[in-house]
Design an enzyme around this catalytic site. Sequence first.
Site, PDB file in Angstrom:
ATOM      1  NE  ARG A 112      -4.117  -1.609   0.006  1.00  0.00           N
ATOM      2  CZ  ARG A 112      -5.011  -1.648  -0.955  1.00  0.00           C
ATOM      3  NH1 ARG A 112      -4.838  -0.970  -2.062  1.00  0.00           N
ATOM      4  NH2 ARG A 112      -6.095  -2.394  -0.808  1.00  0.00           N
ATOM      5  CB  ALA A 118     -11.933  -4.282   0.750  1.00  0.00           C
ATOM      6  CD  GLU A 131     -13.127  -6.341  -5.094  1.00  0.00           C
ATOM      7  OE1 GLU A 131     -11.969  -6.725  -4.833  1.00  0.00           O
ATOM      8  OE2 GLU A 131     -13.414  -5.728  -6.146  1.00  0.00           O
ATOM      9  CD  GLU A 175      -9.116  -8.003  -2.815  1.00  0.00           C
ATOM     10  OE1 GLU A 175      -8.914  -8.237  -1.594  1.00  0.00           O
ATOM     11  OE2 GLU A 175      -9.217  -6.852  -3.276  1.00  0.00           O
ATOM     12  CD  GLU A 179      -6.689  -6.745  -6.679  1.00  0.00           C
ATOM     13  OE1 GLU A 179      -7.230  -6.459  -5.604  1.00  0.00           O
ATOM     14  OE2 GLU A 179      -7.175  -7.537  -7.498  1.00  0.00           O
TER      15      GLU A 179
END
Length: 178
Positions: free
Chosen positions: A61, A73, A89, A93, A137
């Site tokens: 992040r 999320a 999600e 994920e 991601e």
Amino acid sequence: MGAKRIGRKEVYKGKIFTIVQDEILFDDGSVAQWDLVVHNGASAVVPITENKEVILVKQYRNAKDGYVLEIPAGKLEKGEDPLECAKRELEEEIGFKAGRMTKICSMFTAVGFSDERLHLYMAEQLQVGKQNLDEDEYIEVVTYPITKAVEMIFKGEICDSKTIAGLLAVENLLRYSK
């Protein structure tokens, strides 16, 4: 005591959010300018296994300039149902679908400067689905007993606000649903 918005000017429009400057009129006649981050909202999910383990994602992040442990999320698309976003999600994920989704709450993530509303769910009766990460991601899926994850909050190892709220809420729900 009251206040109302009497004007709005868009300052910045990005891919994820817009920044506006609002004019706020107060009862005494004074006017203030407040900045606001406008966001479509998001959904987040606390996935719990039958063994009372929570599945988290570890990802870089930029705000921390490091890796953070989080619950799955993602942001809502315009007009998207928050539950459908949460389900999407969860599978994208961590590669799981839920047999049961329970709404925990909806909350503002940073009400002092953003209108982002986060819809928080608990996912149970997990079944294997298909992980499908976004192009940008890069995440690692990790699992912890819920009690260990809550301990990690108080040791500073979990610092994300939605994850903290979700883990504490789910631990409480599990404790009192026996």
